[in-house]
Design an enzyme around this catalytic site. Structure first.
Site, PDB file in Angstrom:
ATOM      1  N   HIS A 187       3.523   6.910   0.759  1.00 47.07           N
ATOM      2  CA  HIS A 187       4.204   6.505  -0.469  1.00 47.07           C
ATOM      3  C   HIS A 187       5.716   6.723  -0.332  1.00 47.07           C
ATOM      4  O   HIS A 187       6.506   6.085  -1.016  1.00 47.07           O
ATOM      5  CB  HIS A 187       3.694   7.315  -1.661  1.00 47.07           C
ATOM      6  CG  HIS A 187       2.264   7.033  -2.019  1.00 47.07           C
ATOM      7  ND1 HIS A 187       1.215   7.645  -1.397  1.00 47.07           N
ATOM      8  CD2 HIS A 187       1.726   6.192  -2.933  1.00 47.07           C
ATOM      9  CE1 HIS A 187       0.078   7.207  -1.920  1.00 47.07           C
ATOM     10  NE2 HIS A 187       0.360   6.319  -2.841  1.00 47.07           N
ATOM     11  N   ASP A 218      -3.192  -1.566   1.331  1.00 39.58           N
ATOM     12  CA  ASP A 218      -2.761  -0.522   0.420  1.00 39.58           C
ATOM     13  C   ASP A 218      -1.604  -1.109  -0.386  1.00 39.58           C
ATOM     14  O   ASP A 218      -1.094  -2.197  -0.085  1.00 39.58           O
ATOM     15  CB  ASP A 218      -2.332   0.724   1.195  1.00 39.58           C
ATOM     16  CG  ASP A 218      -2.431   2.003   0.355  1.00 39.58           C
ATOM     17  OD1 ASP A 218      -2.560   1.901  -0.882  1.00 39.58           O
ATOM     18  OD2 ASP A 218      -2.394   3.102   0.934  1.00 39.58           O
TER      19      ASP A 218
END
Length: 689
Positions: free
Chosen positions: A331, A415
């Site tokens: 992230h 993702d």
């Protein structure tokens, strides 16, 4: 093989949500003119007819001239040619009599008809599907789609917020985007799913405005620390299940999660995590993994998947080829796994291979570089440096490794493409084009929906992406929708009935029991120098100390022992505070970490724990609220329990264990090293009373 389809009552209802905002049995006049055929759903190759309780619930599709289809129950007439073998009612529910023989079940709307056969003999009943080109409805659908519709099937954005407000009901602006971009799916987040009723209504509204093929309504409901629903059961996470060591429990947990999602109309879960967490420094996977052993991860992951998919909800293994042996959060940055293919096949890839062979529906990619698989270098737009290509964008990883070598023929989903591992280094359109050419089917959370949709269209028009590449993904997406029964309908169930059913299913007593049993089995007694179980009179005092989630631990402990004090502290205590602990019979300290810095002995939290060990006469009992690795920072503690998560059931299980009501049976699913890298507590270790 694929898991067989089990379509409970409410799932059928959710699938039946109508494309039109109008109520009633709606076939517009122009649609009526375009009806081409009528077929029994169980005749299509992607459907696996299911016999339950000697019954088969047949469903019917109207096929339109442009290839799209809808489920219908309007103006149908059913007939069984041999009622001695099987009867059929007005809704298409076939009941087997148990008598040997064959019956042909037919359905007609007066213009078109179809049939399917059932054949009962001593070895059992077989449903005999019909053959013919008319049943290749996916090929027909793709042939009738525009290129914009094909691209739309691949897009799965989130609508977490709109104009600064959480999206908890359908908005006209979102409705317009779904229609304009022909979206194939939407992902929901915690901001979207507040109560059971509100969630069921929101999901129903999404399906109502969807186009011809219905939406994949998706969520990350892993259990444990990644639990999006704000109502219902909060299942212990994967590492707790890894400690419990029970495939039966893992399957039960997956089934409960699936039943609750299904009741809400959510038909795809981005779970289970199949990463092998063999790096204690991993900041993003950690307790989301079943553990460090590939076989344990595979066994429990498959059991969880079987439970989940048995409810009709699609499962998604993540994060391929493996995010477990990383020390960077994708992230925030771009992690690298340096291992060669031989090592990856033995460890990281092993659970994914087993899940593929067991019939998992989808696999999510990792924004992680694997230079020993793909050594392609690209220039980062962030700073112009040369970087390795992440797996999400790698043809060698997604097509050559996953598809061709490992044989996966299901759906590949990225993702989230708004994560820094991608956005820092690639333009939003560039990233999507790369991911599609790499082999991606579903583009999750693209940055800039209009820009990405237009960019994909231009890439097809210029030949940068072939239309055949797009169609291959659409075929897999529609196949998944067929296998999970995600079909638009002319006859939606009233939303109030959907809500009533959801409120009975979500958070039911039976589900809460599975939740608590799983938590009880997971608690791991890692150390105990005669400090546990606790057995004190009411006059004797217990003190609970800590900061993060400490109120939850205090409430659970005080439910067993009224004379319990709470001290909220995130760092070392003053001399006066320490003096107040001298009359305590036991001190329970809760630690909470999620990264390397948190468990460093020099951190304020760990200084507090070691201060208690050194200065308090009473036994000090540690509770690792999230990561079992916390004990690395305070190995001299008198007793230590790992509970692997911060949900209520885990705190209740810890308290029951502290007081001897729950005899701990959990086994460490990871090795706990000491500060020098030596083994402090080995994989599989666990004490009991």
């Amino acid at each position: 093989m694929k898991f067989s389809i089990k379509i409970p009552f409410i799932l059928t209802a959710i699938f039946a949500l109508l494309v039109s905002p109008f109520s009633g049995n709606t076939i517009y006049a122009e649609e009526q003119d375009n009806i081409d055929d009528l077929i029994i759903f169980q005749n299509i190759p992607q459907a696996a007819p299911v016999i339950e309780n000697n019954q088969i619930d047949l469903r019917v599709l109207r096929i339109y001239e442009d290839g799209h289809f809808k489920e219908t129950a309007d103006n149908l007439s059913w007939n069984s040619r041999n009622e001695n073998v099987a009867t059929v009612d007005d809704s298409g529910l076939v009941t087997l009599t148990g008598q040997n023989g064959r019956s042909i079940i037919t359905v007609t709307d007066g213009n078109s008809s179809d049939r399917i056969a059932v054949h009962t003999k001593s070895s059992g009943t077989q449903v005999i599907q019909q053959n013919g080109d008319q049943y290749n409805i996916i090929d027909q659908a793709i042939a009738g789609m525009t290129i914009n519709e094909k691209i739309g099937q691949m897009l799965m954005p989130d609508f977490r917020n709109w104009d600064g407000e959480n999206v908890t009901e359908m908005l006209p602006e979102i409705e317009q985007l779904i229609e304009e971009y022909h979206l194939g799916g939407v992902i929901l987040f915690r901001e979207n799913v507040v109560t059971t009723e509100q969630t069921a209504r929101l999901v129903a509204a999404y399906q109502e405005v969807a186009e011809k093929y219905g939406l994949l309504m998706t969520i990350d409901q892993e259990g444990g620390i990644v639990t999006r629903l704000q109502s219902g059961t909060d299942m212990p996470g994967n590492m707790a299940l890894g400690a419990a060591r029970s495939t039966e429990t893992a399957e039960n947990v997956g089934e409960v999660i699936g039943e609750e999602l299904n009741a809400l109309g959510i038909n795809m879960n981005l779970a289970p995590v199949l990463d092998v967490n063999n790096n204690p420094d991993n900041p993003v996977i950690g307790v989301r993994s079943f553990g460090e052993d590939p076989e344990l991860v595979a066994d429990l992951g498959i059991a969880y998947t079987q439970g989940l998919q048995s409810t009709g909800v699609a499962a998604t293994a993540k994060h391929f080829p493996g995010h477990g042996d990383t020390a960077v959060d994708s992230h925030l940055g771009l992690p690298e796994v340096p291992h060669d293919k031989e090592r990856l096949l033995e460890v990281e890839l092993y659970p994914f291979q087993q899940a593929m062979e067991a019939g998992i529906d989808a696999i999510m990619t990792a924004h992680v570089t694997f230079p020993k698989i793909d050594d392609t270098k690209v220039i980062s737009k962030k700073d112009g440096t040369e970087i390795s290509l992440p797996a999400t964008l790698s043809h060698k990883v997604l097509t050559e490794l996953m598809r061709e070598e490992m044989g996966f023929d299901g759906v590949i989903i990225t993702d989230a493409l708004n994560m820094n591992a991608i956005t820092d280094h690639f333009g939003s359109v560039d990233a999507v084009i790369r991911s599609v050419n790499a082999g991606t089917d579903i583009i999750l959370m693209p940055v800039g929906l209009e820009e990405v949709a237009d960019g994909l269209l231009e890439a097809v028009e210029t030949g940068e992406i072939t239309e055949e590449r797009i169609e291959a993904s659409v075929e897999r997406i529609l196949t998944l929708k067929m296998e999970r029964g995600i079909i638009k309908s002319e006859n939606p169930l009233p939303v109030n009935e959907i809500v009533d059913n959801a409120e009975q299913v979500v958070g039911s007593d039976a589900h809460k029991q599975v939740e608590q049993e799983a938590a009880n089995q997971s608690i791991t007694l890692v150390k105990n120098d005669n400090a546990l179980p606790l057995n004190f009179s009411n006059e004797e005092k217990i003190v609970v100390i800590g900061n993060t989630y400490i109120n939850s631990l205090y409430e659970a402990v005080s439910s067993y022992h009224e004379n319990t004090d709470l001290v909220v502290a995130s760092g070392p205590l003053s001399d006066d505070q320490l003096a107040q602990l001298q009359d305590a019979s036991s001190v329970i300290v809760g630690s909470y970490t999620f990264n390397v810095n948190g468990r460093d002995p020099g951190s304020a939290q760990m200084q507090l724990v070691n201060q208690l060990i050194e200065n308090v006469d009473a036994p000090v009992v540690g509770v690792g609220i999230r990561n079992p690795y916390d004990v690395m920072a305070f190995p001299e503690i008198d007793a230590y329990l790992a509970q692997y998560g911060f949900r209520e059931a885990s705190f209740n299980a810890t308290a029951a264990t502290l007081f001897g009501e729950n005899n701990p049976t959990g086994l460490l699913p990871v090795t706990i090293p000491d500060q020098d890298g030596n083994t402090l507590f080995e994989y599989g270790f666990g004490l009991n009373y």
